[in-house]
Motif scaffolding. Sequence first.
Motif, PDB file in Angstrom:
ATOM      1  N   THR A 139     -53.746 -17.910  -1.627  1.00 41.34           N
ATOM      2  CA  THR A 139     -53.507 -17.004  -0.461  1.00 41.34           C
ATOM      3  C   THR A 139     -52.249 -17.191   0.244  1.00 41.34           C
ATOM      4  N   VAL A 140     -51.471 -15.938   0.412  1.00 34.16           N
ATOM      5  CA  VAL A 140     -50.098 -15.844   1.234  1.00 34.16           C
ATOM      6  C   VAL A 140     -50.351 -15.158   2.105  1.00 34.16           C
ATOM      7  N   VAL A 141     -49.682 -15.475   3.266  1.00 31.20           N
ATOM      8  CA  VAL A 141     -49.620 -14.701   4.471  1.00 31.20           C
ATOM      9  C   VAL A 141     -48.087 -14.183   4.761  1.00 31.20           C
ATOM     10  N   ALA A 142     -47.678 -13.024   5.085  1.00 36.27           N
ATOM     11  CA  ALA A 142     -46.286 -12.722   5.373  1.00 36.27           C
ATOM     12  C   ALA A 142     -46.421 -11.728   6.530  1.00 36.27           C
ATOM     13  N   SER A 143     -45.179 -11.867   7.213  1.00 39.83           N
ATOM     14  CA  SER A 143     -45.156 -10.945   8.420  1.00 39.83           C
ATOM     15  C   SER A 143     -43.711  -9.959   7.830  1.00 39.83           C
ATOM     16  N   VAL A 144     -44.208  -8.616   7.769  1.00 36.51           N
ATOM     17  CA  VAL A 144     -43.077  -7.683   7.168  1.00 36.51           C
ATOM     18  C   VAL A 144     -42.572  -6.725   8.273  1.00 36.51           C
ATOM     19  N   TYR A 145     -41.277  -6.707   8.685  1.00 38.01           N
ATOM     20  CA  TYR A 145     -40.855  -6.099   9.819  1.00 38.01           C
ATOM     21  C   TYR A 145     -40.914  -4.366   9.344  1.00 38.01           C
ATOM     22  N   VAL A 146     -41.601  -3.621  10.046  1.00 37.87           N
ATOM     23  CA  VAL A 146     -41.521  -2.092   9.513  1.00 37.87           C
ATOM     24  C   VAL A 146     -41.083  -1.350  10.473  1.00 37.87           C
ATOM     25  N   THR A 147     -39.973  -0.449  10.169  1.00 36.43           N
ATOM     26  CA  THR A 147     -39.443   0.384  11.264  1.00 36.43           C
ATOM     27  C   THR A 147     -40.355   1.530  11.533  1.00 36.43           C
ATOM     28  N   GLY A 148     -39.805   2.171  12.478  1.00 32.35           N
ATOM     29  CA  GLY A 148     -40.698   3.646  12.968  1.00 32.35           C
ATOM     30  C   GLY A 148     -40.588   4.527  11.840  1.00 32.35           C
ATOM     31  N   GLU A 149     -39.761   4.624  10.787  1.00 35.62           N
ATOM     32  CA  GLU A 149     -39.855   5.469   9.723  1.00 35.62           C
ATOM     33  C   GLU A 149     -40.718   4.749   8.537  1.00 35.62           C
ATOM     34  N   GLY A 150     -41.276   3.444   8.858  1.00 37.61           N
ATOM     35  CA  GLY A 150     -42.113   2.985   7.524  1.00 37.61           C
ATOM     36  C   GLY A 150     -41.329   2.265   6.604  1.00 37.61           C
ATOM     37  N   GLU A 151     -40.022   1.866   6.876  1.00 34.30           N
ATOM     38  CA  GLU A 151     -39.558   0.986   5.780  1.00 34.30           C
ATOM     39  C   GLU A 151     -39.548  -0.550   6.202  1.00 34.30           C
ATOM     40  N   ALA A 152     -39.515  -1.336   5.199  1.00 33.03           N
ATOM     41  CA  ALA A 152     -39.807  -2.865   5.226  1.00 33.03           C
ATOM     42  C   ALA A 152     -38.183  -3.273   5.399  1.00 33.03           C
ATOM     43  N   ARG A 153     -37.948  -3.901   6.373  1.00 28.85           N
ATOM     44  CA  ARG A 153     -36.669  -4.620   6.638  1.00 28.85           C
ATOM     45  C   ARG A 153     -36.416  -6.082   6.620  1.00 28.85           C
ATOM     46  N   ARG A 154     -37.600  -6.829   7.028  1.00 30.28           N
ATOM     47  CA  ARG A 154     -37.580  -8.253   6.914  1.00 30.28           C
ATOM     48  C   ARG A 154     -38.821  -8.710   6.363  1.00 30.28           C
ATOM     49  N   VAL A 155     -39.068  -9.976   5.746  1.00 37.23           N
ATOM     50  CA  VAL A 155     -40.246 -10.567   5.317  1.00 37.23           C
ATOM     51  C   VAL A 155     -40.028 -12.135   5.624  1.00 37.23           C
ATOM     52  N   ILE A 156     -40.833 -12.363   6.368  1.00 38.86           N
ATOM     53  CA  ILE A 156     -41.143 -13.840   6.727  1.00 38.86           C
ATOM     54  C   ILE A 156     -42.438 -14.226   6.365  1.00 38.86           C
ATOM     55  N   PHE A 157     -42.563 -15.424   5.545  1.00 44.97           N
ATOM     56  CA  PHE A 157     -44.004 -15.888   5.246  1.00 44.97           C
ATOM     57  C   PHE A 157     -44.234 -17.119   6.147  1.00 44.97           C
ATOM     58  N   THR A 158     -45.648 -16.911   6.659  1.00 43.89           N
ATOM     59  CA  THR A 158     -46.307 -17.834   7.528  1.00 43.89           C
ATOM     60  C   THR A 158     -47.137 -18.750   6.885  1.00 43.89           C
ATOM     61  N   ARG A 159     -47.575 -18.475   5.784  1.00 44.94           N
ATOM     62  CA  ARG A 159     -48.479 -19.356   5.104  1.00 44.94           C
ATOM     63  C   ARG A 159     -48.009 -19.171   3.346  1.00 44.94           C
ATOM     64  N   LEU A 160     -47.977 -20.300   2.771  1.00 51.10           N
ATOM     65  CA  LEU A 160     -47.268 -20.140   1.279  1.00 51.10           C
ATOM     66  C   LEU A 160     -48.310 -21.495   0.818  1.00 51.10           C
ATOM     67  N   PRO A 161     -48.774 -21.299  -0.553  1.00 53.00           N
ATOM     68  CA  PRO A 161     -49.527 -22.168  -1.218  1.00 53.00           C
ATOM     69  C   PRO A 161     -48.397 -23.429  -1.723  1.00 53.00           C
ATOM     70  N   TRP A 162     -47.086 -23.228  -1.935  1.00 50.74           N
ATOM     71  CA  TRP A 162     -45.969 -23.939  -2.169  1.00 50.74           C
ATOM     72  C   TRP A 162     -44.828 -22.988  -1.961  1.00 50.74           C
ATOM     73  N   PRO A 163     -43.811 -23.908  -1.353  1.00 53.75           N
ATOM     74  CA  PRO A 163     -42.567 -23.132  -0.799  1.00 53.75           C
ATOM     75  C   PRO A 163     -41.936 -22.439  -2.031  1.00 53.75           C
ATOM     76  N   SER A 164     -41.808 -22.719  -3.263  1.00 53.54           N
ATOM     77  CA  SER A 164     -40.860 -21.760  -4.088  1.00 53.54           C
ATOM     78  C   SER A 164     -41.449 -20.407  -4.444  1.00 53.54           C
ATOM     79  N   LEU A 165     -42.807 -20.123  -4.170  1.00 51.68           N
ATOM     80  CA  LEU A 165     -43.325 -18.943  -4.575  1.00 51.68           C
ATOM     81  C   LEU A 165     -42.902 -17.709  -3.644  1.00 51.68           C
ATOM     82  N   ALA A 166     -42.129 -17.996  -2.320  1.00 53.60           N
ATOM     83  CA  ALA A 166     -41.470 -17.232  -1.723  1.00 53.60           C
ATOM     84  C   ALA A 166     -40.183 -16.310  -2.461  1.00 53.60           C
TER      85      ALA A 166
END
Length: 291
Positions: free
Chosen positions: A69-96
């Motif tokens: 299981t991976v949990v990521a927070s994606v910053y989504v603009t008011g137009e629906g575009e993804a601008r930033r991706v931050i991983f808050t849970r990773l099974p192992w770091p290199s998966l990012a």
Amino acid sequence: MRPLLAVAFALLSIPVLAQKPWETKVDLPVPVPLQLPSVPPTNPFTASLVSPPAPVATPLREKFSDTFTVVASVYVTGEGEARRVIFTRLPWPSLANDLRPQLAELNFTPARASGAAVPVWVPLAIDLKGRVAEGRVSRIQGSGPVPGTPPSPEPAAVPAPDARDLELPATALDKVDQMANPKRPPRIRADRRAWRQSVRLLAEVSPEGRCQRVVFLVCPEGLRPWLLASMASWTFRPGVGQAGPVTAWVQLDGEIELEVGALVSDSLRVTRQVAFPPAAAPSAAGRPPGA
């Protein structure tokens, strides 16, 4: 009657007049220094042994299927575009490295608050299915846990918001009436990968030389079920006490080489349970439109 009143007044005045100034009761808190006894730290994993347990055979399971299981927070603009991706849970770091470009290409229906589209950080949960193909222990060393302070597990790395994250205007999730959602979730995939991983753990070894319990000190979260399944078949030279073999703990420091097959997920789950940036961090967001 007057003489009686005078006598009564005189009797009532005697205790007050007899009280000396230095006998006046004053209620003042007086701190009393209390020196607590010094209790030395103890390590519950230690024992008095002639010799600690030692690993003999350390095979690793092949073709071990699991869900990562991976949990990521994606910053989504008011137009629906993804601008930033931050991983808050990773099974192992290199998966990012495999997942970040795929999540950055997502398109969303924008979040809405008070009828208007607003930017938000959207927490996404991704369940990647696959298996650990194979692995081997390239180095391992066992030692008796030292007396004193008990060992502590390595804390999970929690990403801290940087200046770029805090400058992004975002509406708090509890102010959002309609959450942003991926329009057409793609098939998220992580390629087959091999790497070398350091581990540190405590293993309780029975008098028969089998592992009974495990405490992970340094080990990626996603590899722990595989290692637990593998350690069920490990064998040890048991710890020896004054009367012979005994149950005892051993600290294992080692390095493993492993290969994980391709991981695939066909769905994304939007969740409100893990928010980024953390609630304690300042935010550049103002009140949602119409609030």
